[in-house]
Design a protein around this motif. Structure first.
Motif, mmCIF file in Angstrom:
data_model
loop_
_atom_site.group_PDB
_atom_site.id
_atom_site.type_symbol
_atom_site.label_atom_id
_atom_site.label_comp_id
_atom_site.label_asym_id
_atom_site.label_seq_id
_atom_site.Cartn_x
_atom_site.Cartn_y
_atom_site.Cartn_z
ATOM 1 N N PRO A 615 78.514 38.822 86.985
ATOM 2 C CA PRO A 615 78.192 39.022 85.657
ATOM 3 C C PRO A 615 77.064 39.974 84.946
ATOM 4 C CG PRO A 615 78.402 36.600 86.190
ATOM 5 C CD PRO A 615 78.291 37.615 87.450
ATOM 6 N N TYR A 616 75.983 39.710 85.784
ATOM 7 C CA TYR A 616 74.789 40.894 85.472
ATOM 8 C C TYR A 616 75.298 42.305 85.863
ATOM 9 C CZ TYR A 616 72.405 36.606 85.751
ATOM 10 O OH TYR A 616 71.717 35.142 85.374
ATOM 11 N N TRP A 617 76.232 42.395 86.687
ATOM 12 C CA TRP A 617 76.488 43.913 87.194
ATOM 13 C C TRP A 617 77.409 44.361 85.998
ATOM 14 C CZ3 TRP A 617 75.400 47.883 90.078
ATOM 15 C CH2 TRP A 617 76.212 48.842 90.358
ATOM 16 N N MET A 618 78.317 43.547 85.439
ATOM 17 C CA MET A 618 78.994 43.997 84.429
ATOM 18 C C MET A 618 78.204 44.348 83.187
ATOM 19 S SD MET A 618 82.441 41.578 84.293
ATOM 20 C CE MET A 618 81.311 39.983 83.992
ATOM 21 N N ARG A 619 77.057 43.570 82.768
ATOM 22 C CA ARG A 619 76.249 43.970 81.598
ATOM 23 C C ARG A 619 75.472 45.355 81.962
ATOM 24 N NH1 ARG A 619 75.823 44.233 77.898
ATOM 25 N NH2 ARG A 619 73.851 43.800 76.908
ATOM 26 N N LEU A 620 75.177 45.602 83.349
ATOM 27 C CA LEU A 620 74.661 46.853 83.753
ATOM 28 C C LEU A 620 75.420 47.809 83.563
ATOM 29 C CD1 LEU A 620 72.343 48.242 84.837
ATOM 30 C CD2 LEU A 620 73.081 47.805 87.412
ATOM 31 N N LEU A 621 76.755 47.881 84.017
ATOM 32 C CA LEU A 621 77.716 48.843 83.760
ATOM 33 C C LEU A 621 78.012 49.139 82.280
ATOM 34 C CD1 LEU A 621 80.404 48.240 86.316
ATOM 35 C CD2 LEU A 621 78.570 49.935 86.537
ATOM 36 N N GLN A 622 78.152 48.120 81.255
ATOM 37 C CA GLN A 622 78.190 48.326 80.162
ATOM 38 C C GLN A 622 77.108 49.093 79.451
ATOM 39 O OE1 GLN A 622 78.616 44.159 78.446
ATOM 40 N NE2 GLN A 622 80.976 44.287 78.972
ATOM 41 N N CYS A 623 75.705 48.729 79.757
ATOM 42 C CA CYS A 623 74.630 49.514 79.278
ATOM 43 C C CYS A 623 74.669 50.895 79.539
ATOM 44 C CB CYS A 623 73.138 49.218 79.866
ATOM 45 S SG CYS A 623 72.877 47.240 79.334
ATOM 46 N N VAL A 624 75.328 51.291 80.728
ATOM 47 C CA VAL A 624 75.603 52.666 81.238
ATOM 48 C C VAL A 624 76.405 53.241 80.400
ATOM 49 C CG1 VAL A 624 76.492 54.041 83.043
ATOM 50 C CG2 VAL A 624 74.943 52.304 83.695
ATOM 51 N N ARG A 625 77.461 52.694 79.942
ATOM 52 C CA ARG A 625 78.745 53.314 79.228
ATOM 53 C C ARG A 625 78.125 53.352 77.601
ATOM 54 N NH1 ARG A 625 84.202 53.803 78.512
ATOM 55 N NH2 ARG A 625 84.690 54.795 76.594
ATOM 56 N N ARG A 626 77.139 52.441 77.322
ATOM 57 C CA ARG A 626 76.573 52.707 75.820
ATOM 58 C C ARG A 626 75.588 53.954 75.886
ATOM 59 N NH1 ARG A 626 75.093 47.478 72.739
ATOM 60 N NH2 ARG A 626 75.002 48.899 71.363
ATOM 61 N N LEU A 627 74.852 53.957 76.965
ATOM 62 C CA LEU A 627 73.884 55.118 77.273
ATOM 63 C C LEU A 627 74.557 56.431 76.993
ATOM 64 C CD1 LEU A 627 71.141 56.073 77.776
ATOM 65 C CD2 LEU A 627 71.643 56.026 80.358
ATOM 66 N N LEU A 628 75.783 56.485 77.792
ATOM 67 C CA LEU A 628 76.470 57.763 77.625
ATOM 68 C C LEU A 628 76.903 58.091 76.386
ATOM 69 C CD1 LEU A 628 78.590 57.371 80.957
ATOM 70 C CD2 LEU A 628 76.428 58.890 80.701
ATOM 71 N N GLU A 629 77.416 57.079 75.586
ATOM 72 C CA GLU A 629 77.947 57.246 74.229
ATOM 73 C C GLU A 629 77.020 57.556 73.297
ATOM 74 O OE1 GLU A 629 80.794 54.158 73.633
ATOM 75 O OE2 GLU A 629 82.351 55.078 74.834
ATOM 76 N N GLU A 630 75.907 56.435 73.226
ATOM 77 C CA GLU A 630 75.038 56.428 72.071
ATOM 78 C C GLU A 630 73.592 57.311 72.425
ATOM 79 O OE1 GLU A 630 74.457 52.528 71.154
ATOM 80 O OE2 GLU A 630 76.689 52.047 71.442
ATOM 81 N N LYS A 631 73.413 57.753 73.838
ATOM 82 C CA LYS A 631 72.079 58.312 73.963
ATOM 83 C C LYS A 631 70.817 57.537 73.550
ATOM 84 C CE LYS A 631 74.838 61.630 75.313
ATOM 85 N NZ LYS A 631 75.277 61.886 76.842
ATOM 86 N N GLY A 632 70.777 56.044 73.828
ATOM 87 C CA GLY A 632 69.790 55.530 73.132
ATOM 88 C C GLY A 632 68.791 55.098 74.280
ATOM 89 N N CYS A 633 67.368 55.269 74.260
ATOM 90 C CA CYS A 633 66.694 54.682 75.376
ATOM 91 C C CYS A 633 66.698 53.250 75.625
ATOM 92 C CB CYS A 633 65.166 55.272 75.207
ATOM 93 S SG CYS A 633 64.486 54.621 73.851
ATOM 94 N N MET A 634 67.026 52.604 74.468
ATOM 95 C CA MET A 634 66.956 51.063 74.643
ATOM 96 C C MET A 634 67.719 50.615 75.655
ATOM 97 S SD MET A 634 64.727 50.015 72.751
ATOM 98 C CE MET A 634 64.895 48.149 72.685
ATOM 99 N N HIS A 635 69.161 51.374 75.815
ATOM 100 C CA HIS A 635 70.181 51.042 76.757
ATOM 101 C C HIS A 635 69.528 51.167 78.249
ATOM 102 C CE1 HIS A 635 72.575 50.529 73.377
ATOM 103 N NE2 HIS A 635 72.796 51.905 73.383
#
Length: 793
Positions: A615-635
């Motif tokens: 479950p935590y790995w899925m959230r980590l990968l979701q953060c990576v996807r949002r980082l690539l799309e939104e370019k936000g340091c919070m991710h």
């Protein structure tokens, strides 16, 4: 219901700051009333409260029974109370000049009118801005429709056939040509459609008369002969209102269909495929689906904007009538005349746009079927059903009765002191605890929905539920108690078969009860028939699939919200692993012999760690996807938080498997770091609390719960429950009263309760962010990109 409460209940919650502040204006009128009551004459002071207007009306001249339609006599200027003026130099600001400010108490009324003008100008400004936005979006939808119609023509190659006229083909370059073949009286089928129906009304706009008949002149049939382009153009003009679509628009657009599957996402990333049109039917279908959704969302926005205008007009009317009633003046007529002449009351752009959107949707996306089109654009609100409440009460009562029965069986047969107690807790208890974790989570989610609804948090919009499709708290409680009844019935039957000498020999039957329950739940979950809330089940399955396939799907709020829920169900994942091992690899018939194949298997031990990390790995990968799309340091920071939790979980599990003292120290340190990071993120980022310069000290500016101590209690509870990992690090395995498995289940249940508390404040903060940005609609991606737009970007 008083108007103030009704006005609040019908607001678009994300726009509540833009509505007229009805309550504050009522307070100002209350001040006017109190001043008049204090300074009234002795006779009037003796009059009971609320009867002043009635007492005065008793002595007015009788207006007659037939004076309803008679024009009221014109008053002199000395009877005027207010004068309205519009200052166009300052952006069409409306100002009210109060002419009785010199009278006693006039300063109170002057303050009222100033505040009233501020509210009116605020509403008018917001309405203008929103209308301008929807008009711009309407222009964009026009361009998208031009491309869609051209794509339809290119893909389907339709033929326009009129009775008694020649066939009209839409040529490949966007011009119409007339077929040299003569036309029979009966129009032939087109693309498989029935004769007599227009092939596709979206191909060209054919004007309709007021009677609904097609305005087209019949061209007498002639003998077949060759005709040139000039003759075709002349014949084409004989059809009134016919305008051939231009296919040249397809030369300036590119498709904007986002990848929908992991395979298409990988293909898009690896092959760097262009977004050129391929003119396929699959492509056309996807474009039509996107345009349908775009029109539905756009129509919903127009309806809410229209409701915004209507409610504010009604509010201004109510407050002015209340003013007239309190002051015994007649100022509402002049003020409401100004309101009716303003942009808020006189603009017809919105109504005309709604009519055009509905007509376009019916013509292009529902094949001219008005009832079908309007049912899609205006879905009916979900009705509460009495049978749901009945079955909810019935199943909850059954759950309580079964729980009491289980307690009585355990006490009567002295199960806790039985020599088989350890075997039962090591095997059967983890199997049934899976259902307990699920039921508890569903109960917490149902409670969340109840409180979200109480505090008017727009959770259906945030989660993206379709109108009338989202489950309410009654439905969630119904499902949870239904699952609880099945689970406790299985537990009771298992205990009875194990303790009864007559059925004690049925070992396989006893062990297969939990597997039967899992099978029933899975069959219901994946049942393709329209029973037991199919749309909600499929929505959940889709979100789970997106979580499992992260980061190959675009991450939206329901996906990462569900992934956060799964991080609180680590023990449930381990129970699923035990199911697979116990029934698949292990011999479940040998439980009585004390064999424990699963716990002694090295593969099982490795997967015992992996399933806790998933479950935590899925959230980590979701953060990576949002980082690539939104370019936000919070991710990046959020991803590091989940990475620290993964490290802590691995080290804690290694300590649980007795890997040594070094692992215990490393587990304690990593767990402390992960707990501090996760707690800070929960309270500050997800909940938006602990803001120093807030109007509410150490909370945030806007709060939906009136009792502020609730937030501080939630903070303390979150911190305490975050420390549940200490049970593992400190080596607390068993207690005199509790078996180790029961202790683990209690800690897991506390984590689920913590997640339920987190859910409420997380969605409250999300709702307030939407309110602050007036974000009441989800953005729907449009299917086409124009070349000029790409250059601008």
């Amino acid at each position: 219901m008083k108007f103030g409460k009704e006005f609040t209940s019908q607001m678009v919650q994300e726009w509540q700051g833009a509505y007229m502040d009805y309550n504050s204006l009522k307070i100002l009128l209350k001040n006017v009333l109190q001043f008049r009551q204090r300074n009234a004459t002795t006779t009037v002071a003796a009059t009971p409260r609320g009867s002043l207007a009635r007492r005065v009306s008793l002595y007015r001249a009788f207006s007659g029974l037939t004076s309803r339609y008679r024009a009221s006599p014109r008053k002199d200027n000395e009877d005027e109370v207010i004068l309205m003026q519009e200052e166009r130099s300052e952006g069409n600001l409306y100002k009210t000049m109060f002419l009785r400010s010199s009278e006693d108490g006039g300063e109170y009324e002057l303050v009222f009118f100033r505040r009233l003008d501020d509210e009116f100008n605020k509403v008018v400004k917001f309405c203008k801005e929103k209308v301008e936005e929807v008009m711009e979006e309407a222009e964009e939808l026009d361009k998208q429709m031009d491309a869609l119609i051209a794509l339809r023509v290119k893909v389907e190659r339709p033929v326009l056939g009129l009775k008694g006229a020649q066939k009209i083909h839409i040529a490949t370059h966007g011009s119409a040509s007339i077929s040299p073949e003569s036309i029979s009286p009966q129009t032939p089928p087109i693309n498989g459609r029935k004769p007599g129906k227009a092939p596709m009304d979206a191909i060209q706009e054919v004007e309709m008369s007021s009677e609904g008949t097609l305005q087209a002149e019949k061209t007498p049939t002639t003998e077949p002969k060759s005709i040139d382009r000039e003759t075709a153009d002349k014949e084409k003009t004989n059809i009134k209102g016919f305008r051939p679509v231009s296919l040249q628009v397809l030369d300036h657009v590119k498709i904007n269909l986002a990848p929908e599957t992991p395979v298409s996402t990988l293909k898009h990333v690896l092959m760097r495929s262009t977004s050129d049109l391929s003119f396929s039917k699959v492509e056309l279908r996807k474009v039509e689906e996107q345009m349908t959704q775009a029109f539905i969302e756009f129509h919903g926005r127009l309806r809410l904007l229209k409701s915004f205008c209507f409610l504010n007009l009604l509010a201004f009317s109510k407050i002015m009538k209340k003013y007239d009633k309190i002051t015994s003046r007649n100022a509402s007529k002049a003020y409401l005349e100004m309101v009716d002449k303003s942009y808020l009351g006189s603009s017809e752009e919105l109504n005309k746009l709604i009519e055009r959107v509905e007509a376009t949707f019916i013509r292009h996306f529902s094949n001219g079927n008005r009832s079908k089109g309007m049912n899609i654009l205006r879905p009916k609100a979900k009705k509460e059903k009495h049978r749901i409440t009945f079955f909810l009460g019935f199943l909850s009562g059954c759950s309580i009765a079964l729980l009491v029965a289980i307690a009585m069986v355990i006490h009567a047969k002295d199960v806790l002191k039985s020599p088989e107690r350890g075997q039962y807790m090591e095997t059967m208890f983890p199997l049934y605890s899976l259902f307990g974790f699920t039921v508890l989570h569903m109960l917490m989610y149902g409670g969340n929905i109840y409180f979200w609804k109480c505090y008017r948090i727009n959770y259906p919009f945030i989660f993206g539920f379709k109108q009338g499709r989202g489950l309410g708290y009654r439905e969630i409680f119904l499902l949870s108690f239904g699952l609880a009844v099945l689970t406790m019935a299985g537990v009771l039957s298992n205990l009875d078969m194990q303790m009864d000498p007559r059925t004690k020999s049925f070992r396989a039957a006893r062990e297969l009860v939990p597997l039967g329950l899992v099978t029933v739940v899975l069959l219901i979950t994946f049942c393709p028939f329209n029973i037991i809330y199919r749309s909600s089940r499929f929505f959940l399955i889709t979100c789970v699939l997106h979580c499992l396939c992260a980061p190959l799907y675009k991450v939206v709020l329901p996906d990462f919200f569900l992934a956060d829920q799964l991080t609180s169900q680590v023990q449930a994942f381990r129970s699923l692993e035990f199911y697979i091992c116990y029934y698949g690899w292990g011999d479940f018939k040998k439980r009585e012999n004390g064999e424990n194949i699963c716990r002694a298997n090295d593969v099982y031990k490795i997967f015992y760690i992996i399933v806790a990390v998933v479950p935590y790995w899925m959230r980590l990968l979701q953060c990576v996807r949002r980082l690539l799309e939104e370019k936000g340091c919070m991710h990046v920071l959020n991803g590091l938080k989940y990475l620290s939790i993964i490290v802590a979980v691995v080290l804690r599990t290694g300590d649980d498997l007795k890997w040594g003292m070094l692992w215990k120290i490393m587990a304690a340190v990593s767990s402390a770091v992960a707990t501090i990071a996760a707690t800070y993120w929960d309270i500050v980022i997800d909940w938006g609390l602990l803001q120093r310069n807030s109007r509410n000290p150490w909370l945030r500016d806007k709060l939906l719960v009136p009792n502020k101590y609730v937030y501080f209690v939630a903070i303390v509870v979150n911190v305490i429950l975050r420390l549940a990992w200490m049970q593992t690090v400190l080596g607390i395995r068993d207690t005199p009263l509790l078996h180790g498995k029961a202790l683990v289940a209690i800690v897991a249940s506390l984590e689920i309760i913590r997640r339920g508390i987190w859910n409420f404040f997380r969605l409250e903060n999300e709702h307030l962010n939407n309110v602050g940005k007036y974000r009441a609609f989800k953005s729907v991606p449009l299917p086409f990109n124009y070349d000029d737009e790409d250059k601008d970007v």
